[in-house]
Design a protein around this motif. Structure first.
Motif, mmCIF file in Angstrom:
data_model
loop_
_atom_site.group_PDB
_atom_site.id
_atom_site.type_symbol
_atom_site.label_atom_id
_atom_site.label_comp_id
_atom_site.label_asym_id
_atom_site.label_seq_id
_atom_site.Cartn_x
_atom_site.Cartn_y
_atom_site.Cartn_z
ATOM 1 N N ARG A 158 0.847 -1.141 0.009
ATOM 2 C CA ARG A 158 0.059 0.056 -0.144
ATOM 3 C C ARG A 158 0.913 1.233 0.004
ATOM 4 O O ARG A 158 1.653 1.353 0.889
ATOM 5 N N ILE A 173 -3.703 0.034 -2.773
ATOM 6 C CA ILE A 173 -2.915 -1.001 -2.951
ATOM 7 C C ILE A 173 -2.380 -0.912 -4.232
ATOM 8 O O ILE A 173 -3.002 -0.704 -5.367
ATOM 9 N N TYR A 175 -4.583 -1.230 7.165
ATOM 10 C CA TYR A 175 -5.012 0.158 6.790
ATOM 11 C C TYR A 175 -6.387 0.415 7.576
ATOM 12 O O TYR A 175 -6.549 1.549 7.942
#
Length: 355
Positions: free
Chosen positions: A181, A186, A219
């Protein structure tokens, strides 16, 4: 939720069976389920449990099967094909959902279904096993130690062998590549495209970035925009991985995937109980804020991946049986707190320092 019934779907797979046996050892009486009655019934008879054979292709039938179930532990892969229909049936039946996947696409799908799950008061928590409890909990603890972090790097070192399901998941990634990421998005990278040296907890080792689930889940747990995940690998094997890049187009083809997975069915068996007892996992993480020149490193030692999956799945299931909060998508650390990994048998405490 007044009903305390649980259902293990894919109970006759390697990990599903381990979870079923451990649940019975704890005095629980889960319903065993899966697509094949022939494979289900012997295990159900041995454990003295109810069994329901049901496919995933009819959402209405599946939802009716789940209407009196509080929590599903979904263990039937490939999750890229099986997770979404089970999640949709769980939302329709009001059943909390968890699974043992490590597939990034499943985490993204569950995250995309957050609003539907909230409206139904249903928890969607994929990744309640080794993928991704230890790394997710370590990521959350590191973020707590440095809330200004802009970069998160995770990794793990284990001697544990692959189960058939995990091996098949790895095959699916061969035609895609690695993943990281960057700036919140991504990105696909070549196999073996990122390397570094890491001390996971038992000395420095050459390591390679892999498309581990935390590229998505960490994330969601931390909102740190730059994430990479590494495992130790010999430089020679890394070079072999790099050579696969020119054949990714071929490795994506369905007939090649089917052929490789048939080899798994014939040749791969999960580790024995004695083998698992001798295997530990060293989990490592690093957060940085380069603008401020700040860095923190965290480590935690756990049992082998399969025992983490068994104990982790049951710990999340027990949490959900008494859960009275809101529905929606959750990572394990968001649902149960980053201390979850420390509570699992064979796990130590998370330790965070400057090195």
């Amino acid at each position: 939720m007044n009903n305390k019934q649980i259902l293990i779907y894919g109970a006759y797979g390697y990990t599903g069976e381990l979870i079923a046996r451990k649940a019975v050892a704890r005095g629980l009486k889960p319903i065993l389920s899966g697509r094949s009655a022939v494979k289900l019934q012997p295990l159900a008879n041995e454990l003295g449990l109810s069994a329901i054979a049901v496919g995933l292709d009819d959402e209405e039938v599946l939802a009716r099967t789940l209407k009196d179930v509080a929590v599903v532990i979904h263990c039937a892969g490939p999750f890229s094909a099986t997770a979404e229909p089970m999640m949709r049936a769980c939302i329709k039946s009001g059943t909390h959902y968890q699974d043992i996947t490590g597939e990034m696409a499943v985490y993204q799908q569950a995250h995309a279904m957050d609003a539907e799950a909230k409206a139904a008061g249903v928890v969607l928590c994929p990744g309640t096993g080794f993928d991704v409890i230890p790394t997710d909990c370590l990521a959350a603890a590191l973020h707590k130690a440095m809330t200004s972090a802009t970069h998160l790097t995770l990794g793990f070192d284990s001697d544990s062998g692959l189960s058939p399901g995990t091996a098949k998941t790895s095959i699916e990634s061969l035609g895609v590549g690695g993943a990281v990421r960057r700036n919140g998005k991504i990105e696909v990278i070549p196999h073996g495209g990122l390397t570094r040296t890491i001390n996971f907890g038992r000395g420095e080792k050459f390591a390679v970035a892999i498309p581990w689930g935390d590229v998505a889940t960490a994330y969601y747990s931390t909102e740190i925009p730059n994430i990479e995940v590494y495992v130790p690998m010999s430089p020679r094997r890394a070079k072999k991985m790099q050579r696969l890049n020119r054949f990714r187009w071929l490795l994506r083809m369905q007939w090649v995937q089917k052929w490789l997975k048939s080899k798994v069915d014939k040749n791969v068996q999960g580790p024995t109980e004695n083998q698992r007892a001798e295997q530990k996992t060293w989990v490592w993480g690093e957060v940085r804020n380069d603008r401020r020149g700040e860095r923190r490193v965290g480590r935690v030692v756990t049992a082998n991946g399969y025992d983490v999956t068994v104990h982790g799945s049951l710990a999340v299931m027990e949490f959900l049986l008494d859960y009275e909060g809101k529905g929606g998508y959750f990572t394990p650390s968001k649902l149960c707190g980053h201390q979850l990994v420390e509570k699992l048998p064979g796990s130590g405490a998370i330790k965070i320092g400057i090195d």
